[in-house]
Design an enzyme around this catalytic site. Sequence first.
Site, PDB file in Angstrom:
ATOM      1  N   CYS A 131       0.899  -1.146   0.177  1.00  0.00           N
ATOM      2  CA  CYS A 131      -0.120   0.130  -0.139  1.00  0.00           C
ATOM      3  C   CYS A 131       1.031   1.209   0.047  1.00  0.00           C
ATOM      4  CB  CYS A 131      -0.720   0.170   1.290  1.00  0.00           C
ATOM      5  SG  CYS A 131      -1.971  -1.558   1.385  1.00  0.00           S
ATOM      6  N   GLY A 190       4.161   7.180  -1.027  1.00  0.00           N
ATOM      7  CA  GLY A 190       5.535   6.844  -1.435  1.00  0.00           C
ATOM      8  C   GLY A 190       6.685   7.213  -0.293  1.00  0.00           C
ATOM      9  N   GLY A 191       6.159   7.788   0.805  1.00  0.00           N
ATOM     10  CA  GLY A 191       7.302   8.411   1.805  1.00  0.00           C
ATOM     11  C   GLY A 191       7.991   6.919   2.241  1.00  0.00           C
ATOM     12  N   CYS A 209      -1.251   4.077  10.887  1.00  0.00           N
ATOM     13  CA  CYS A 209      -1.005   5.574  11.755  1.00  0.00           C
ATOM     14  C   CYS A 209      -2.197   5.905  12.801  1.00  0.00           C
ATOM     15  CB  CYS A 209      -0.626   6.615  10.808  1.00  0.00           C
ATOM     16  SG  CYS A 209      -1.831   6.646   9.383  1.00  0.00           S
TER      17      CYS A 209
END
Length: 287
Positions: free
Chosen positions: A86, A90-91, A212
């Site tokens: 997922c 793109g971090g 998160c």
Amino acid sequence: MLTRLNAKSDGKLAKQLCRVVLDQFDKQYSKELGDSWSTVSRSPDRMPSERHQTGSLKKYYLLNAASLLPVLALELRDGETVLDLCAAPGGKSVALLQCASPGYLLCNEYDSLRVRWLRQTLESFIPQPLINVIKVSESDGREMGDARPETFDKVLVDAPCSNDRSWLFSSDSQKAAYRLHQRSSLPVLQVELLRSAIKALRPGGLLVYSTCTLSRAENQDVISEILTSNSTIVPVDISGLARTCSQDFTFAPTNQKCSLLVLPEKGKAWGPMFIAKLKKIVSTGKW
Ligand code: SAM
């Protein structure tokens, strides 16, 4: 219903806290986290983001420091075959590529608008030689296990979740109330993504699950469900990572050795971030 705008010292307006979300979080998290919830910081400061410019690499990517923990937990080594299930925006893919040089990195994202964002991130941060080992796919992560069985040495499942921090600053309180209502369906999706990720993992491979949110239903309960229903996977003790990073992060107890929960406290305002580490010990069998 929103709380009033706060003026910051630089003259800009601070983000607004969404009252409906805050009330719900107060109710749920004071029960789940006890006194720790009252110390959770709700007001992060931000550096400006750089604008995207085709053909030029950016100097920095703004990432919540706790987002590095799932990446570090994956213990990426040069030459490995990796799946970021997922991946948008793109971090964590960018952070993964700073840890080692994989032989192959598949960055997958289901939402087509977010795939464009993901491609832009990779273009903005990854230099040419490394770009060649990266592939972007646009699949439902729940189908990846059947499409690529026992292919990857490492899999990161940074799952869609309640995203407490961004929900808390929702500008549309009706939308926020709807999201809170839909929240109970997320664990089903998260378990399905994990089952698929386990299939895609080769025996001996490592899997990291992250969210998160502070919500137990999306964190510890999802991991417990996977561990009790899948005999090909075992928990991996992650407490060493917590000890190494104890100066920089505040951890809440999870009652699972294979998982960590970062609380965003004042002065250490990173997170929320839940990280769990699993290892596949035997083949999934029939695909
Ligand atoms: N790993 C990303 C990063 O560090 O930039 C953040 C990922 S975000 C927490 C979760 C992502 O999962 C969202 O981009 C969402 O669109 C995507 N997603 C939702 N359902 C999915 C599915 N069924 N398969 C794959 N990705 C999905």
